[in-house]
Design an enzyme around this catalytic site. Sequence first.
Site, PDB file in Angstrom:
ATOM      1  N   TYR A  94       0.827  -1.199   0.000  1.00  0.00           N
ATOM      2  CA  TYR A  94       0.000   0.000   0.000  1.00  0.00           C
ATOM      3  C   TYR A  94       0.866   1.256   0.000  1.00  0.00           C
ATOM      4  CZ  TYR A  94      -4.388  -2.525   0.921  1.00  0.00           C
ATOM      5  OH  TYR A  94      -5.489  -3.341   0.833  1.00  0.00           O
TER       6      TYR A  94
ATOM      7  N   HIS B 275      -2.034 -11.892  -0.580  1.00  0.00           N
ATOM      8  CA  HIS B 275      -2.771 -10.793  -1.204  1.00  0.00           C
ATOM      9  C   HIS B 275      -3.026 -11.061  -2.688  1.00  0.00           C
ATOM     10  CE1 HIS B 275      -2.909  -6.136  -1.959  1.00  0.00           C
ATOM     11  NE2 HIS B 275      -4.102  -6.600  -1.631  1.00  0.00           N
TER      12      HIS B 275
END
Length: 311
Positions: A54, A111
């Site tokens: 992120y 992820h």
Amino acid sequence: MLYRELGSTGERVSAIGLGGWHLSLKHVDEQLAIRLVRTAIDRGITFMDNSWDYNGGESEIRMGKALHDGYRDKVFLMTKIDGRSKKEATKQLDESLKRLQVDCIDLVQHHEILRFDDPHRVFDEEGANAALVAAQAAGKLRYIGFTGHKDPEIHLHMLQVADNYGFKFATAQMPLNVMDAHYRSFAKLVVPELVKRNIGILGMKSMANGILLKSKTVTPIECLHYALNLPTSVVITGIDNMEILDQAFKAVDTFQPMTEEQVQTLLAKTADAGSRGEFEPFKTSSIFDGTAKNPDWLGDEPKRLQQLMSA
């Protein structure tokens, strides 16, 4: 704040989770990010979402700073790694631990399980799950899960491959929203399987970063109520200002379990807009796929496969 069981882990977590991606958007400075995290915790949110990728790691760095001064002990901390190889997953996990300034992360998830080959790479003997299992044994993490936003069939495939290796995930994360019910639905296909297995259900993209609201069919509160009404352990929502934080708490304060008639009335409002996946571009495009833009994050293909191809 509502608190719910996280699958079979025995953990109780807040029904709303604070999304980490929003903590380092261009209009969110570090001071605001820390204030958002700490205010959320002070008001009862315990589930913290994040990911190694992120905003170039800045989201984890800011959350790490916010969890100083006793806040770490008040939360259930989750992050995600993109690596598919044992080597890459180990590297990314160690970087996340350093950024978050912790010795142990409560939940680490594989992820962006977006492709049918991802589960096989993860469960290769030199794959990412071997890295997470080793880290779990070393006390660097407590639970292991996976996430994805592309296709419910890929989630089901991940569960099947895990079964083949005798592994049970603690959690699975997926889009759960008022449009999902009408197009490649995780709620219809994956959620019942997770309930049967007692795997913690983490909902995300309840508003798809505001894209769902552009359909002008539902309100933010309706979006959150719908996701909370599903058998979710946590509904993770992006929060980039104090007003949106207040909105999340208002959704909890006003939430009552919905009748089947109320659910169907809400879904009828979104049926036409949701029928083609137009407002769920994470399913129908690669715009949301960080690993598609950065394939190097995944690491090398399994050595066994490379040897087979060259034989």
